[in-house]
Design a protein around this motif. Structure first.
Motif, PDB file in Angstrom:
ATOM      1  N   LYS A   9      -2.612   3.625  -5.201  1.00  0.00           N
ATOM      2  CA  LYS A   9      -3.502   4.486  -5.982  1.00  0.00           C
ATOM      3  C   LYS A   9      -4.361   3.665  -6.936  1.00  0.00           C
ATOM      4  O   LYS A   9      -5.511   4.005  -7.203  1.00  0.00           O
ATOM      5  N   LEU A  10      -3.779   2.579  -7.465  1.00  0.00           N
ATOM      6  CA  LEU A  10      -4.549   1.697  -8.353  1.00  0.00           C
ATOM      7  C   LEU A  10      -5.641   0.950  -7.600  1.00  0.00           C
ATOM      8  O   LEU A  10      -6.595   0.482  -8.192  1.00  0.00           O
ATOM      9  N   GLY A  11      -5.469   0.798  -6.273  1.00  0.00           N
ATOM     10  CA  GLY A  11      -6.501   0.143  -5.487  1.00  0.00           C
ATOM     11  C   GLY A  11      -6.035  -1.024  -4.648  1.00  0.00           C
ATOM     12  O   GLY A  11      -6.848  -1.700  -4.031  1.00  0.00           O
ATOM     13  N   ALA A  12      -4.731  -1.289  -4.611  1.00  0.00           N
ATOM     14  CA  ALA A  12      -4.238  -2.372  -3.754  1.00  0.00           C
ATOM     15  C   ALA A  12      -4.500  -2.016  -2.289  1.00  0.00           C
ATOM     16  O   ALA A  12      -4.446  -0.850  -1.910  1.00  0.00           O
ATOM     17  N   PHE A  13      -4.779  -3.006  -1.506  1.00  0.00           N
ATOM     18  CA  PHE A  13      -5.028  -2.812  -0.080  1.00  0.00           C
ATOM     19  C   PHE A  13      -3.719  -2.818   0.693  1.00  0.00           C
ATOM     20  O   PHE A  13      -3.559  -2.118   1.676  1.00  0.00           O
ATOM     21  N   SER A  14      -2.774  -3.649   0.236  1.00  0.00           N
ATOM     22  CA  SER A  14      -1.495  -3.792   0.914  1.00  0.00           C
ATOM     23  C   SER A  14      -0.466  -4.346  -0.060  1.00  0.00           C
ATOM     24  O   SER A  14      -0.816  -4.793  -1.150  1.00  0.00           O
ATOM     25  N   TYR A  15       0.793  -4.323   0.351  1.00  0.00           N
ATOM     26  CA  TYR A  15       1.882  -4.845  -0.460  1.00  0.00           C
ATOM     27  C   TYR A  15       2.822  -5.653   0.421  1.00  0.00           C
ATOM     28  O   TYR A  15       3.146  -5.247   1.538  1.00  0.00           O
ATOM     29  N   LEU A  16       3.243  -6.825  -0.098  1.00  0.00           N
ATOM     30  CA  LEU A  16       4.243  -7.659   0.565  1.00  0.00           C
ATOM     31  C   LEU A  16       5.327  -8.026  -0.438  1.00  0.00           C
ATOM     32  O   LEU A  16       5.024  -8.558  -1.504  1.00  0.00           O
ATOM     33  N   PRO A  17       6.586  -7.745  -0.109  1.00  0.00           N
ATOM     34  CA  PRO A  17       7.664  -8.126  -1.019  1.00  0.00           C
ATOM     35  C   PRO A  17       7.953  -9.614  -0.931  1.00  0.00           C
ATOM     36  O   PRO A  17       7.781 -10.230   0.121  1.00  0.00           O
ATOM     37  N   LYS A  18       8.356 -10.186  -2.054  1.00  0.00           N
ATOM     38  CA  LYS A  18       8.794 -11.582  -2.084  1.00  0.00           C
ATOM     39  C   LYS A  18      10.308 -11.604  -2.016  1.00  0.00           C
ATOM     40  O   LYS A  18      10.938 -10.725  -2.609  1.00  0.00           O
ATOM     41  N   PRO A  19      10.912 -12.571  -1.406  1.00  0.00           N
ATOM     42  CA  PRO A  19      10.280 -13.587  -0.559  1.00  0.00           C
ATOM     43  C   PRO A  19       9.882 -12.963   0.773  1.00  0.00           C
ATOM     44  O   PRO A  19      10.399 -11.917   1.156  1.00  0.00           O
ATOM     45  N   MET A  20       8.965 -13.621   1.457  1.00  0.00           N
ATOM     46  CA  MET A  20       8.489 -13.091   2.733  1.00  0.00           C
ATOM     47  C   MET A  20       8.523 -14.172   3.794  1.00  0.00           C
ATOM     48  O   MET A  20       8.481 -15.350   3.488  1.00  0.00           O
ATOM     49  N   ASN A  21       8.580 -13.734   4.986  1.00  0.00           N
ATOM     50  CA  ASN A  21       8.535 -14.597   6.152  1.00  0.00           C
ATOM     51  C   ASN A  21       7.093 -15.069   6.355  1.00  0.00           C
ATOM     52  O   ASN A  21       6.148 -14.301   6.166  1.00  0.00           O
ATOM     53  N   ARG A  22       6.932 -16.313   6.745  1.00  0.00           N
ATOM     54  CA  ARG A  22       5.607 -16.884   6.974  1.00  0.00           C
ATOM     55  C   ARG A  22       4.812 -16.083   8.017  1.00  0.00           C
ATOM     56  O   ARG A  22       3.618 -15.856   7.875  1.00  0.00           O
ATOM     57  N   MET A  23       5.493 -15.607   9.051  1.00  0.00           N
ATOM     58  CA  MET A  23       4.813 -14.847  10.111  1.00  0.00           C
ATOM     59  C   MET A  23       4.295 -13.511   9.586  1.00  0.00           C
ATOM     60  O   MET A  23       3.211 -13.069   9.969  1.00  0.00           O
ATOM     61  N   VAL A  24       5.043 -12.869   8.694  1.00  0.00           N
ATOM     62  CA  VAL A  24       4.605 -11.609   8.104  1.00  0.00           C
ATOM     63  C   VAL A  24       3.354 -11.841   7.263  1.00  0.00           C
ATOM     64  O   VAL A  24       2.391 -11.071   7.338  1.00  0.00           O
ATOM     65  N   LEU A  25       3.346 -12.901   6.485  1.00  0.00           N
ATOM     66  CA  LEU A  25       2.172 -13.228   5.676  1.00  0.00           C
ATOM     67  C   LEU A  25       0.973 -13.519   6.569  1.00  0.00           C
ATOM     68  O   LEU A  25      -0.134 -13.021   6.323  1.00  0.00           O
ATOM     69  N   MET A  26       1.166 -14.292   7.615  1.00  0.00           N
ATOM     70  CA  MET A  26       0.065 -14.625   8.527  1.00  0.00           C
ATOM     71  C   MET A  26      -0.520 -13.358   9.163  1.00  0.00           C
ATOM     72  O   MET A  26      -1.738 -13.196   9.228  1.00  0.00           O
ATOM     73  N   LYS A  27       0.339 -12.473   9.615  1.00  0.00           N
ATOM     74  CA  LYS A  27      -0.135 -11.233  10.241  1.00  0.00           C
ATOM     75  C   LYS A  27      -0.875 -10.366   9.228  1.00  0.00           C
ATOM     76  O   LYS A  27      -1.932  -9.807   9.538  1.00  0.00           O
ATOM     77  N   THR A  28      -0.332 -10.263   8.028  1.00  0.00           N
ATOM     78  CA  THR A  28      -0.977  -9.448   6.999  1.00  0.00           C
ATOM     79  C   THR A  28      -2.371  -9.971   6.679  1.00  0.00           C
ATOM     80  O   THR A  28      -3.334  -9.202   6.627  1.00  0.00           O
ATOM     81  N   ILE A  29      -2.497 -11.273   6.472  1.00  0.00           N
ATOM     82  CA  ILE A  29      -3.804 -11.857   6.153  1.00  0.00           C
ATOM     83  C   ILE A  29      -4.781 -11.657   7.305  1.00  0.00           C
ATOM     84  O   ILE A  29      -5.943 -11.281   7.093  1.00  0.00           O
ATOM     85  N   THR A  30      -4.326 -11.889   8.518  1.00  0.00           N
ATOM     86  CA  THR A  30      -5.179 -11.682   9.689  1.00  0.00           C
ATOM     87  C   THR A  30      -5.648 -10.231   9.760  1.00  0.00           C
ATOM     88  O   THR A  30      -6.826  -9.961   9.975  1.00  0.00           O
ATOM     89  N   ASP A  31      -4.727  -9.294   9.562  1.00  0.00           N
ATOM     90  CA  ASP A  31      -5.082  -7.871   9.598  1.00  0.00           C
ATOM     91  C   ASP A  31      -6.067  -7.510   8.494  1.00  0.00           C
ATOM     92  O   ASP A  31      -7.024  -6.770   8.721  1.00  0.00           O
ATOM     93  N   VAL A  32      -5.840  -8.030   7.297  1.00  0.00           N
ATOM     94  CA  VAL A  32      -6.735  -7.728   6.173  1.00  0.00           C
ATOM     95  C   VAL A  32      -8.138  -8.278   6.440  1.00  0.00           C
ATOM     96  O   VAL A  32      -9.134  -7.591   6.238  1.00  0.00           O
ATOM     97  N   LEU A  33      -8.216  -9.515   6.909  1.00  0.00           N
ATOM     98  CA  LEU A  33      -9.526 -10.099   7.207  1.00  0.00           C
ATOM     99  C   LEU A  33     -10.222  -9.343   8.341  1.00  0.00           C
ATOM    100  O   LEU A  33     -11.426  -9.093   8.276  1.00  0.00           O
ATOM    101  N   ASN A  34      -9.494  -8.968   9.361  1.00  0.00           N
ATOM    102  CA  ASN A  34     -10.085  -8.232  10.484  1.00  0.00           C
ATOM    103  C   ASN A  34     -10.482  -6.821  10.096  1.00  0.00           C
ATOM    104  O   ASN A  34     -11.396  -6.261  10.698  1.00  0.00           O
ATOM    105  N   SER A  35      -9.836  -6.242   9.101  1.00  0.00           N
ATOM    106  CA  SER A  35     -10.178  -4.882   8.682  1.00  0.00           C
ATOM    107  C   SER A  35     -11.610  -4.816   8.164  1.00  0.00           C
ATOM    108  O   SER A  35     -12.274  -3.814   8.315  1.00  0.00           O
ATOM    109  N   GLY A  36     -12.085  -5.891   7.571  1.00  0.00           N
ATOM    110  CA  GLY A  36     -13.458  -5.924   7.061  1.00  0.00           C
ATOM    111  C   GLY A  36     -14.486  -5.947   8.162  1.00  0.00           C
ATOM    112  O   GLY A  36     -15.611  -5.490   7.994  1.00  0.00           O
ATOM    113  N   ARG A  37     -14.122  -6.447   9.314  1.00  0.00           N
ATOM    114  CA  ARG A  37     -15.054  -6.516  10.434  1.00  0.00           C
ATOM    115  C   ARG A  37     -15.141  -5.195  11.184  1.00  0.00           C
ATOM    116  O   ARG A  37     -16.120  -4.902  11.814  1.00  0.00           O
ATOM    117  N   LYS A  38     -14.081  -4.402  11.131  1.00  0.00           N
ATOM    118  CA  LYS A  38     -14.020  -3.176  11.914  1.00  0.00           C
ATOM    119  C   LYS A  38     -14.596  -1.971  11.197  1.00  0.00           C
ATOM    120  O   LYS A  38     -14.930  -0.987  11.817  1.00  0.00           O
TER     121      LYS A  38
END
Length: 151
Positions: free
Chosen positions: A99-128
């Motif tokens: 509601k404040l405006g965050a696009f997504s949330y990731l809990p710490k600690p996180m798996n490297r693969m989860v972070l990679m997928k999240t960043i890829t998805d966030v960057l691709n969301s701007g193109r779509k």
């Protein structure tokens, strides 16, 4: 979005900044990565670079992530902020971040693969997104959030 996106990491933990930076370099080799060690510095870096994506910790000295998020969204409601925190775990708090405006949330600690997928998805969301049909802010409510910390 720029051809070569700028990603801002705002976290008071040097270990997490290194983890994020190393993961981002593997995931988005062509991105420019800038870092801030507290909320105040994060806002200064945001104003200077106007990044495409921000990885934002919540619990930081000088200025916490909630206030940083509010200021960034007030400046540009379409900025994609991925909140990272070890202190939020319930769905109600996560919904408040959205509601404040965050696009997504990731809990710490996180798996490297989860972070990679999240960043890829966030960057691709701007193109779509077709800005005439739906803004990235409107899409935020349909994003799925990682709640499982057993990675």
């Amino acid at each position: 979005m720029r051809k070569f996106p700028i990603i801002l990491i705002v976290d008071d933990s040097q270990a997490f900044r290194v983890f994020f930076r190393d993961t981002l370099k593997r995931t988005v080799k062509w991105a420019r990565i800038v870092e801030a060690k507290d909320g105040y510095e994060g806002l200064k870096m945001y104003l200077k670079y106007k990044p495409d994506v921000i990885l934002l910790d919540l619990k930081m000295p000088k200025l916490d992530g909630f206030k940083v998020l509010e200021a960034i969204v007030r400046d540009n409601m379409n900025t994609r902020v991925v909140v990272t925190s070890a202190y939020i775990g319930d769905q109600t708090s996560i919904n408040e971040l959205m509601k404040l405006g965050a696009f997504s949330y990731l809990p710490k600690p996180m798996n490297r693969m989860v972070l990679m997928k999240t960043i890829t998805d966030v960057l691709n969301s701007g193109r779509k997104v077709d800005s005439k049909k739906k803004s990235p802010r409107d899409k935020r409510t349909s994003n799925s959030f990682v709640l499982n910390q057993n990675y």
